[in-house]
Design an enzyme around this catalytic site. Structure first.
Site, PDB file in Angstrom:
ATOM      1  N   LYS A 110     101.452 -60.634  47.762  1.00 44.68           N
ATOM      2  CA  LYS A 110     100.777 -60.137  48.966  1.00 44.68           C
ATOM      3  C   LYS A 110     100.861 -58.621  49.050  1.00 44.68           C
ATOM      4  CE  LYS A 110     102.105 -64.253  51.609  1.00 44.68           C
ATOM      5  NZ  LYS A 110     102.911 -64.759  52.722  1.00 44.68           N
ATOM      6  N   ASP A 130     108.715 -72.856  60.827  1.00 48.00           N
ATOM      7  CA  ASP A 130     109.656 -71.790  60.514  1.00 48.00           C
ATOM      8  C   ASP A 130     111.020 -72.060  61.146  1.00 48.00           C
ATOM      9  OD1 ASP A 130     107.646 -70.559  59.084  1.00 48.00           O
ATOM     10  OD2 ASP A 130     107.088 -69.210  60.708  1.00 48.00           O
ATOM     11  N   HIS A 134     107.843 -67.000  54.284  1.00 50.77           N
ATOM     12  CA  HIS A 134     106.904 -67.857  53.573  1.00 50.77           C
ATOM     13  C   HIS A 134     106.751 -67.436  52.114  1.00 50.77           C
ATOM     14  CE1 HIS A 134     104.906 -68.181  57.771  1.00 50.77           C
ATOM     15  NE2 HIS A 134     105.889 -69.050  57.660  1.00 50.77           N
ATOM     16  N   TYR A 147      96.598 -58.854  55.251  1.00 54.28           N
ATOM     17  CA  TYR A 147      97.174 -58.859  53.909  1.00 54.28           C
ATOM     18  C   TYR A 147      96.258 -59.534  52.911  1.00 54.28           C
ATOM     19  CZ  TYR A 147      99.063 -63.481  55.276  1.00 54.28           C
ATOM     20  OH  TYR A 147      99.220 -64.761  55.724  1.00 54.28           O
TER      21      TYR A 147
END
Length: 195
Positions: free
Chosen positions: A76, A174, A66, A136
């Site tokens: 991130k 995905d 992603h 995260y």
């Protein structure tokens, strides 16, 4: 904090100092001053985190790859607080000498490592333990219109995912994600070599 430079310019593997005794342990998972030092920038230039996310996944779950494009590109800071994952960053900076290459590291609740994934990289992870909890911090809010995915097993990228003994379990988006060539053709990569 121990800072490990990875083969690609940008992502960093950060390991905090852990203080333990027979009662358990203590660690500092985030410190603005130490993060600035790790990035090699003045403290006032440290990216501002705006969102914390948490996921729980079972063995074999693969989340990613992603990323988000402008105007809400994301960076991130990823850590696994329980269980173990194989965490990956893929360089999508068109003018980078490592465009399309990947780097990865095992993050776990016992090694306390964190992976810094800067803007310009796709991110994903594979759960290696029965369950894993991942936290995260993000620079940039989640934005459906800016969200993109890359195919996890694109041979043009060639990620060497560890074996879990089962086929990866993927979200529909995905499983249907485009490859690197399609993302490049659609302009869904980053134009400049970002810091």
């Amino acid at each position: 904090m121990q800072v490990e430079r990875l083969p690609l310019d940008g992502p960093l593997l950060l390991t905090p100092k852990v203080f333990g005794d027979d009662r358990g342990y203590f660690l500092e998972s985030w410190n603005r001053r130490n993060f600035a030092e790790a990035l090699g920038i003045p403290e006032v230039e440290v990216p501002s985190f705006v969102q914390d996310n948490q996921s729980r996944s079972s063995l074999g779950v693969l989340r990613g790859l992603h990323y988000q494009v402008a105007p809400e590109a994301q960076a991130k800071l990823v850590r696994c607080v329980a269980g173990e994952i194989f965490d990956v960053a893929v360089d999508l900076r068109r003018n980078s000498t490592s465009f399309g290459q990947w780097t990865g590291a095992r993050l776990s609740g016992t090694n306390h490592r964190q992976l810094w994934v800067p803007v310009g990289f796709a991110h994903g992870f594979l759960t290696l333990s029965d369950t894993a909890e991942v936290l995260y911090k993000t620079v940039g809010y989640w934005n459906r219109d800016c969200e993109r995915s890359l195919r996890w097993n694109d041979p043009a990228i060639g990620i060497e995912w560890p074996s879990t003994g089962i086929e990866p379990l993927l979200a529909d988006k995905d499983a249907a994600a485009p490859g690197l060539a399609d993302a490049l053709a659609a302009g869904d990569v980053f134009d400049s070599h970002l810091p």
